[in-house]
Scaffold this active site. Structure first.
Site, PDB file in Angstrom:
ATOM      1  N   ASP A   1       0.783  -1.225   0.014  1.00  0.00           N
ATOM      2  CA  ASP A   1      -0.102   0.133   0.126  1.00  0.00           C
ATOM      3  C   ASP A   1       0.926   1.272  -0.071  1.00  0.00           C
ATOM      4  O   ASP A   1       1.588   1.371   0.798  1.00  0.00           O
ATOM      5  CB  ASP A   1      -1.082   0.122   1.255  1.00  0.00           C
TER       6      ASP A   1
ATOM      7  N   ASP B   1      -6.572  -0.259  -2.066  1.00  0.00           N
ATOM      8  CA  ASP B   1      -5.471   0.499  -2.027  1.00  0.00           C
ATOM      9  C   ASP B   1      -4.189  -0.218  -2.027  1.00  0.00           C
ATOM     10  O   ASP B   1      -2.919   0.453  -1.729  1.00  0.00           O
ATOM     11  CB  ASP B   1      -5.646   1.320  -0.836  1.00  0.00           C
ATOM     12  N   ASP B   2      -3.977  -1.407  -2.482  1.00  0.00           N
ATOM     13  CA  ASP B   2      -2.868  -2.297  -2.649  1.00  0.00           C
ATOM     14  C   ASP B   2      -2.134  -2.569  -4.228  1.00  0.00           C
ATOM     15  O   ASP B   2      -3.185  -3.066  -5.041  1.00  0.00           O
ATOM     16  CB  ASP B   2      -2.664  -3.626  -1.972  1.00  0.00           C
TER      17      ASP B   2
ATOM     18  N   GLY C   1      18.339  -5.916   0.776  1.00  0.00           N
ATOM     19  CA  GLY C   1      18.348  -7.335   0.282  1.00  0.00           C
ATOM     20  C   GLY C   1      17.188  -8.230   0.443  1.00  0.00           C
ATOM     21  O   GLY C   1      16.815  -9.298  -0.839  1.00  0.00           O
TER      22      GLY C   1
ATOM     23  N   TYR D   1      -0.231  -0.207  15.219  1.00  0.00           N
ATOM     24  CA  TYR D   1      -0.973  -0.084  13.948  1.00  0.00           C
ATOM     25  C   TYR D   1      -0.430   0.450  13.082  1.00  0.00           C
ATOM     26  O   TYR D   1      -0.141   1.611  12.691  1.00  0.00           O
ATOM     27  CB  TYR D   1      -2.288   0.292  14.399  1.00  0.00           C
TER      28      TYR D   1
ATOM     29  N   LYS E   1      -3.822  -3.119   8.016  1.00  0.00           N
ATOM     30  CA  LYS E   1      -3.763  -4.599   8.081  1.00  0.00           C
ATOM     31  C   LYS E   1      -2.870  -4.884   6.950  1.00  0.00           C
ATOM     32  O   LYS E   1      -2.417  -4.236   6.215  1.00  0.00           O
ATOM     33  CB  LYS E   1      -5.367  -5.065   7.671  1.00  0.00           C
TER      34      LYS E   1
ATOM     35  N   ARG F   1     -10.491   0.382  10.122  1.00  0.00           N
ATOM     36  CA  ARG F   1      -9.395   0.716  11.002  1.00  0.00           C
ATOM     37  C   ARG F   1      -8.722  -0.914  11.541  1.00  0.00           C
ATOM     38  O   ARG F   1      -8.081  -0.993  12.318  1.00  0.00           O
ATOM     39  CB  ARG F   1      -9.728   1.276  12.246  1.00  0.00           C
TER      40      ARG F   1
HETATM   41  C1  F6R Z   1      -8.030  -0.231   6.841  1.00  0.00           C
HETATM   42  C2  F6R Z   1      -7.837   1.135   6.568  1.00  0.00           C
HETATM   43  C3  F6R Z   1      -8.579   2.172   6.965  1.00  0.00           C
HETATM   44  C4  F6R Z   1      -8.081   3.248   7.981  1.00  0.00           C
HETATM   45  C5  F6R Z   1      -9.153   4.279   8.248  1.00  0.00           C
HETATM   46  C6  F6R Z   1      -8.951   5.218   9.326  1.00  0.00           C
HETATM   47  O1  F6R Z   1      -6.946  -1.212   6.684  1.00  0.00           O
HETATM   48  O2  F6R Z   1      -6.560   1.260   6.273  1.00  0.00           O
HETATM   49  O3  F6R Z   1     -10.038   1.428   7.150  1.00  0.00           O
HETATM   50  O4  F6R Z   1      -7.767   2.526   8.851  1.00  0.00           O
HETATM   51  O5  F6R Z   1      -9.732   4.754   6.930  1.00  0.00           O
HETATM   52  O6  F6R Z   1      -7.555   5.650   8.490  1.00  0.00           O
HETATM   53  P1  F6R Z   1      -7.010   7.162   9.293  1.00  0.00           P
HETATM   54  O7  F6R Z   1      -6.400   6.847  10.687  1.00  0.00           O
HETATM   55  O8  F6R Z   1      -5.562   7.181   8.389  1.00  0.00           O
HETATM   56  O9  F6R Z   1      -7.774   8.266   9.204  1.00  0.00           O
HETATM   57 MG    MG Z   2      -4.315   2.139   2.479  1.00  0.00          MG
HETATM   58 MG    MG Z   3      -5.084  -2.342   1.663  1.00  0.00          MG
END
Ligand code: F6R
Ligand code: MG
Ligand code: MG
Length: 361
Positions: free
Chosen positions: A11, A52-53, A103, A227, A230, A264
């Site tokens: 990501d 988003d990956d 590496g 955190y 994921k 999240r």
């Molecule tokens: C899930 C993910 C999103 C964010 C969420 C809050 O993997 O990435 O659900 O956790 O959008 O993101 P922030 O804290 O950056 O506003």
């Molecule tokens: Mg992301």
């Molecule tokens: Mg992702």
């Protein structure tokens, strides 16, 4: 010939929150991999995205964990992250946890699944890519495909598969692994993989040693101790001719199951199978998605892709997933929608709880 398939993802920032990879980032990756193909570092490649990956599917003959292949992926992610930063995309460079490369991209942020094998006379290959979930999400899937005869008819019918498979299970907390054979150690296997936040299936091979599947197992929170999103896993599965048929490999997704991730990285939600076009989660940043690209290999060249979940036969699964999502969403901040205590340790919740600590009497 011996071929290595490397699927490396990260990501590196996305368009509108954590929604989808920006086209210019993908084009940057394609241009760089095209150059690598020209100078014969890789044989072939395909760039895609799941939510988003940014996903790099590469074939080569250098074996797994090869420094040059990892460096190539690392350079691609850094260049694409630069594009993300230029446009002020969200979480630009998120999975680039280190300034330096040593590496191997493992432990630096990106997710990796690599498999090396002797290419068969015909080699059907399925690449699964998920967003808004974690590597343990594959446990249920790989169990169904390689150990459950109610899913995979070939386990009963095909003499080449009848002996069963060996699963390598990684203990993410202790950084060690164990090999368990199915069907004879099925209950031991389930005892471990039923806890997908800790025990994840890393690879599967046939009893005669034929490599059948490999999954990414990185958990960034365990690496970073906090955190960091994921880990949105990938998985490579070989199919047919003494291995589960393509349709047997896809079949578990007809009945979605709950995985950890979603909003999240803190919620359980259904894993929804969808086409590449639809792998752009929005609702509550989800629900978690899985897409699958199929290829035939020809001397290491990727013939395809075929978008495997772009089939109305999976419409009902998508509907079920939406209904399962509704059931969970109704719980709001309550478990079991919210993950259990152990998993929440790696989210921002402990900060909130710490503030309350001094008020307890
Ligand atoms: C899930 C993910 C999103 C964010 C969420 C809050 O993997 O990435 O659900 O956790 O959008 O993101 P922030 O804290 O950056 O506003
Ligand atoms: Mg992301
Ligand atoms: Mg992702």
């Amino acid at each position: 010939m011996k071929v290595t398939v490397s699927v490396i993802k990260a990501d590196i920032g996305s368009l509108v929150g954590h929604h989808r990879v920006f086209e210019e980032c993908k084009r940057t990756a394609e241009t760089m991999l095209q150059k690598a193909k020209k100078r014969k570092l890789i044989r072939d490649f395909h760039v895609t995205s799941c939510g988003d990956d940014l996903e790099l599917i590469m074939t080569h003959t250098k074996g797994v964990d090869h420094a040059e292949i990892h460096r190539l992926a690392w350079n691609v992610f850094n260049a694409s992250a630069k594009v993300s930063k230029k446009y002020k995309l969200y979480a630009a460079g998120q999975d680039i946890l280190s300034e330096t490369f040593s590496g191997n991209v493992k432990g630096l942020g990106p997710g990796v699944a690599e498999i090396e094998f002797e290419e068969r006379p015909s080699e059907p290959l399925l690449i699964f890519m998920a967003d808004k979930t974690e590597p343990g999400a594959w446990n249920y899937f790989l169990y169904k495909v390689f150990a459950d005869p109610f899913n995979t008819a070939g386990l009963v019918i095909d003499p080449a598969m009848h002996q069963g498979f060996v699963f390598e299970v990684l203990d993410l907390k202790k950084g060690r692994s164990v090999k368990l054979a199915s069907p004879e150690e099925l209950y031991d296997l389930l005892a471990l993989i039923g806890q997908p936040g800790r025990f994840v299936i890393k690879s599967v091979e046939r009893k005669d040693g034929l490599p059948a599947a490999v999954a990414s197992t990185q958990r960034l929170s365990l690496i970073a101790g906090r955190y960091v999103g994921k880990d949105d896993p990938v998985c490579i599965v070989r199919a047919q001719h003494g291995l589960p048929a393509v349709g047997e490999v896809l079949e578990p997704f007809a009945n979605p199951w709950y995985v950890a991730g979603w909003m999240r990285g803190s919620h359980h939600g259904p894993l929804m199978p969808c086409s590449v076009e639809k792998a752009k989660p929005t609702r509550f940043d989800g629900p978690p998605r899985v897409m699958c690209l199929g290829f035939q290999l020809r001397e290491g060249m990727l013939i395809g892709p075929a978008d495997m979940f772009d089939d109305p036969a999976f419409d009902l699964a998508r509907q079920k997933a939406n209904e399962m999502a509704d059931v969970m969403r109704r719980h709001g901040p309550f478990e079991p929608h919210r993950l259990g205590e152990g998993e929440m340790e790696y989210t921002t919740l402990p900060e909130v709880l710490k503030k309350l600590e001094k008020r307890f009497r």
